[in-house]
Design a protein around this motif. Structure first.
Motif, PDB file in Angstrom:
ATOM      1  N   LEU A 146       0.822  -1.236   0.015  1.00 15.12           N
ATOM      2  CA  LEU A 146       0.001  -0.041   0.012  1.00 15.12           C
ATOM      3  C   LEU A 146       0.966   1.243   0.068  1.00 15.12           C
ATOM      4  O   LEU A 146       0.519   2.075  -0.692  1.00 15.12           O
ATOM      5  CB  LEU A 146      -0.991   0.044   1.239  1.00 15.12           C
ATOM      6  CG  LEU A 146      -1.818   1.168   1.192  1.00 15.12           C
ATOM      7  CD1 LEU A 146      -2.770   1.168  -0.175  1.00 15.12           C
ATOM      8  CD2 LEU A 146      -2.663   1.208   2.535  1.00 15.12           C
ATOM      9  N   PRO A 147       1.979   1.434   0.942  1.00 14.08           N
ATOM     10  CA  PRO A 147       2.782   2.674   0.911  1.00 14.08           C
ATOM     11  C   PRO A 147       3.279   2.896  -0.466  1.00 14.08           C
ATOM     12  O   PRO A 147       3.214   4.015  -1.030  1.00 14.08           O
ATOM     13  CB  PRO A 147       3.761   2.300   1.866  1.00 14.08           C
ATOM     14  CG  PRO A 147       3.118   1.290   2.700  1.00 14.08           C
ATOM     15  CD  PRO A 147       2.488   0.220   1.826  1.00 14.08           C
ATOM     16  N   GLN A 148       3.756   1.839  -1.363  1.00 18.09           N
ATOM     17  CA  GLN A 148       4.291   2.073  -2.655  1.00 18.09           C
ATOM     18  C   GLN A 148       3.229   2.563  -3.674  1.00 18.09           C
ATOM     19  O   GLN A 148       3.320   3.466  -4.473  1.00 18.09           O
ATOM     20  CB  GLN A 148       4.846   0.823  -3.120  1.00 18.09           C
ATOM     21  CG  GLN A 148       6.345   0.497  -2.669  1.00 18.09           C
ATOM     22  CD  GLN A 148       5.973  -0.378  -1.224  1.00 18.09           C
ATOM     23  OE1 GLN A 148       4.897  -0.636  -0.674  1.00 18.09           O
ATOM     24  NE2 GLN A 148       7.165  -0.637  -0.424  1.00 18.09           N
ATOM     25  N   LEU A 149       1.994   2.140  -3.605  1.00 13.20           N
ATOM     26  CA  LEU A 149       1.000   2.382  -4.123  1.00 13.20           C
ATOM     27  C   LEU A 149       0.314   3.766  -4.143  1.00 13.20           C
ATOM     28  O   LEU A 149      -0.137   4.466  -4.964  1.00 13.20           O
ATOM     29  CB  LEU A 149      -0.250   1.541  -4.315  1.00 13.20           C
ATOM     30  CG  LEU A 149       0.029   0.110  -4.768  1.00 13.20           C
ATOM     31  CD1 LEU A 149      -1.083  -1.030  -4.716  1.00 13.20           C
ATOM     32  CD2 LEU A 149      -0.340   0.370  -6.475  1.00 13.20           C
ATOM     33  N   LEU A 150       0.540   4.149  -2.847  1.00 10.71           N
ATOM     34  CA  LEU A 150       0.326   5.635  -2.607  1.00 10.71           C
ATOM     35  C   LEU A 150       1.280   6.610  -2.956  1.00 10.71           C
ATOM     36  O   LEU A 150       0.645   7.706  -3.301  1.00 10.71           O
ATOM     37  CB  LEU A 150       0.140   5.760  -0.928  1.00 10.71           C
ATOM     38  CG  LEU A 150      -1.023   5.185  -0.026  1.00 10.71           C
ATOM     39  CD1 LEU A 150      -0.542   5.255   1.473  1.00 10.71           C
ATOM     40  CD2 LEU A 150      -2.306   5.756  -0.254  1.00 10.71           C
ATOM     41  N   LYS A 230      -9.477  11.153  -1.158  1.00 10.99           N
ATOM     42  CA  LYS A 230     -10.018   9.931  -0.704  1.00 10.99           C
ATOM     43  C   LYS A 230      -9.118   9.039   0.049  1.00 10.99           C
ATOM     44  O   LYS A 230      -9.588   8.331   1.039  1.00 10.99           O
ATOM     45  CB  LYS A 230     -10.391   9.208  -2.003  1.00 10.99           C
ATOM     46  CG  LYS A 230     -10.844   7.828  -1.765  1.00 10.99           C
ATOM     47  CD  LYS A 230     -11.525   6.957  -3.162  1.00 10.99           C
ATOM     48  CE  LYS A 230     -12.440   5.830  -3.068  1.00 10.99           C
ATOM     49  NZ  LYS A 230     -12.790   5.228  -4.132  1.00 10.99           N
ATOM     50  N   TYR A 231      -7.978   9.051  -0.083  1.00 10.22           N
ATOM     51  CA  TYR A 231      -6.960   8.506   0.880  1.00 10.22           C
ATOM     52  C   TYR A 231      -6.136   9.153   1.947  1.00 10.22           C
ATOM     53  O   TYR A 231      -4.913   9.238   2.247  1.00 10.22           O
ATOM     54  CB  TYR A 231      -5.800   7.656  -0.042  1.00 10.22           C
ATOM     55  CG  TYR A 231      -6.588   6.448  -0.759  1.00 10.22           C
ATOM     56  CD1 TYR A 231      -6.695   5.288  -0.185  1.00 10.22           C
ATOM     57  CD2 TYR A 231      -7.047   6.865  -1.931  1.00 10.22           C
ATOM     58  CE1 TYR A 231      -7.367   4.174  -0.910  1.00 10.22           C
ATOM     59  CE2 TYR A 231      -7.727   5.934  -2.870  1.00 10.22           C
ATOM     60  CZ  TYR A 231      -7.839   4.568  -2.019  1.00 10.22           C
ATOM     61  OH  TYR A 231      -8.729   3.522  -3.047  1.00 10.22           O
ATOM     62  N   LYS A 232      -6.671  10.440   2.180  1.00 11.54           N
ATOM     63  CA  LYS A 232      -6.271  11.250   3.286  1.00 11.54           C
ATOM     64  C   LYS A 232      -5.924  10.558   4.556  1.00 11.54           C
ATOM     65  O   LYS A 232      -4.618  10.988   5.351  1.00 11.54           O
ATOM     66  CB  LYS A 232      -7.191  12.380   3.577  1.00 11.54           C
ATOM     67  CG  LYS A 232      -8.445  12.112   4.256  1.00 11.54           C
ATOM     68  CD  LYS A 232      -9.220  13.465   4.350  1.00 11.54           C
ATOM     69  CE  LYS A 232     -10.632  13.264   5.011  1.00 11.54           C
ATOM     70  NZ  LYS A 232     -11.399  14.580   5.079  1.00 11.54           N
ATOM     71  N   GLU A 233      -6.484   9.594   5.165  1.00  9.97           N
ATOM     72  CA  GLU A 233      -6.051   8.943   6.347  1.00  9.97           C
ATOM     73  C   GLU A 233      -4.902   8.125   6.097  1.00  9.97           C
ATOM     74  O   GLU A 233      -4.053   8.100   6.837  1.00  9.97           O
ATOM     75  CB  GLU A 233      -7.320   8.202   6.791  1.00  9.97           C
ATOM     76  CG  GLU A 233      -8.520   8.881   7.274  1.00  9.97           C
ATOM     77  CD  GLU A 233      -9.506   7.867   8.138  1.00  9.97           C
ATOM     78  OE1 GLU A 233      -9.391   6.742   8.019  1.00  9.97           O
ATOM     79  OE2 GLU A 233     -10.409   8.416   8.177  1.00  9.97           O
ATOM     80  N   GLU A 234      -4.929   7.614   5.105  1.00 12.64           N
ATOM     81  CA  GLU A 234      -3.593   6.895   4.609  1.00 12.64           C
ATOM     82  C   GLU A 234      -2.323   7.660   4.406  1.00 12.64           C
ATOM     83  O   GLU A 234      -1.261   7.350   4.889  1.00 12.64           O
ATOM     84  CB  GLU A 234      -3.841   5.848   3.358  1.00 12.64           C
ATOM     85  CG  GLU A 234      -4.693   4.616   3.655  1.00 12.64           C
ATOM     86  CD  GLU A 234      -6.448   5.046   3.677  1.00 12.64           C
ATOM     87  OE1 GLU A 234      -7.188   4.228   4.086  1.00 12.64           O
ATOM     88  OE2 GLU A 234      -6.550   6.164   3.374  1.00 12.64           O
TER      89      GLU A 234
END
Length: 298
Positions: A146-150, A230-234
């Motif tokens: 997930l970090p890399q896809l962010l 959409k992914y502000k928490e991540e």
């Protein structure tokens, strides 16, 4: 894995039969022969569309399901329609101008020995006007990514992955509200719950030509901004990655000569002090400075 059925979903839009048939043929000649093919035509109603429909039926007869959308709905809405109609345990998406090598699905199916794997992706070849071209080295990430896809979509376009149906049931299908980056969004949702597996074999051929239709930069920027929200928490858990991703958006705005919008976004995300500007330079590098220079002085 021979008993596993793969649903091959091909979306097409104003594509000549000669190009579409190349994609269909690459699906038909897969070494894993337990599959179904669903083609969704998203072109507006026209004589050319009827000609394409008749040609597909003439050549492929009952070897595929051919669906015509009543109006233009977009590629991701078309993919969602086909997924709902499909019956396979695995979903393999294929863009109408791309091509698979024969053992693509067979090799990928072998990677799903564990229920922890939610997506398998692979290396690829790139052709321009029918000739192979050299591409930069592929990023290779396995496991919890997930970090890399962010930071970036290292998996690639929809023609690459193989995804179990249960993953779509668990993570949802394509978000039709997004103007772009719908594949990135799907991959992120999968990576939040599942492991990702990489195969180094080049199993997909991307075809580009001088007449290829590419997404507008405006849609790309809007899509990335929506993903940022959409992914502000991540992103809150990975502030350095957020700065890198935001930097790509900022540079895109500068390159589009939308400097006022770029700096308004910068003020919102970073403030506008000299310290904040210097602080982002390690993440954005020389490319940012070059883009800003040319936007102001050229």
């Amino acid at each position: 894995m021979e008993k596993c059925k793969v649903s091959v979903i091909i979306t097409t839009y104003k594509r000549p039969f000669e190009i579409l048939s190349r994609a269909i043929d690459s699906a038909l000649t897969q070494t894993h022969q337990n599959f179904e093919i669903i083609v969704v035509d998203d072109s507006p109603d026209s004589p050319e569309r009827e000609m394409l429909k008749n040609r597909v039926k003439e050549v492929y007869s009952d070897r595929l399901l051919y669906i015509q959308n009543p109006k233009n709905l977009g590629a991701c809405a078309s993919r969602n329609i086909a997924i709902k109609c499909s019956t396979g345990q695995y979903i393999a998406l294929l863009d109408d101008d791309d091509q698979w090598l024969p053992n693509k699905n067979a090799l990928m199916l072998q990677c799903f020995g564990s229920g922890e794997i939610g997506l398998v992706y692979c290396n690829y070849l790139t052709y321009h006007n029918g000739a192979p071209i050299r591409v930069k080295a592929r990023k290779k990430y396995d496991g919890s990514v997930l970090p890399q896809l962010l930071e970036s979509n290292f998996i690639g376009g929809c023609s690459i992955p193989l995804i179990p149906r249960k993953v779509f049931d668990d993570c949802g299908m394509f978000d039709e509200r997004l103007p772009a980056s719908q594949d990135t969004d799907l991959y992120r949702r999968i990576a939040k719950k599942y492991q990702i597996k990489y195969l180094d074999d080049p199993l997909v051929i991307y075809h580009f030509s001088d007449v290829s239709i590419s997404s507008s930069q405006e849609r790309q920027i809007r899509g990335r901004l929506m993903l940022l929200e959409k992914y502000k928490e991540e992103y809150a858990a990975y502030p350095k990655i957020k700065m890198t991703y935001f930097g790509d958006i900022f540079v895109g705005l500068i390159a589009s000569k939308r400097s006022e919008e770029a700096w308004a976004l910068f003020r919102k995300e970073c403030g506008l002090s000299f310290i904040s500007f210097v602080g982002i330079l390690p993440f954005w590098g020389k490319g940012l400075i070059k883009k800003i220079y040319w936007s102001f002085f050229k």
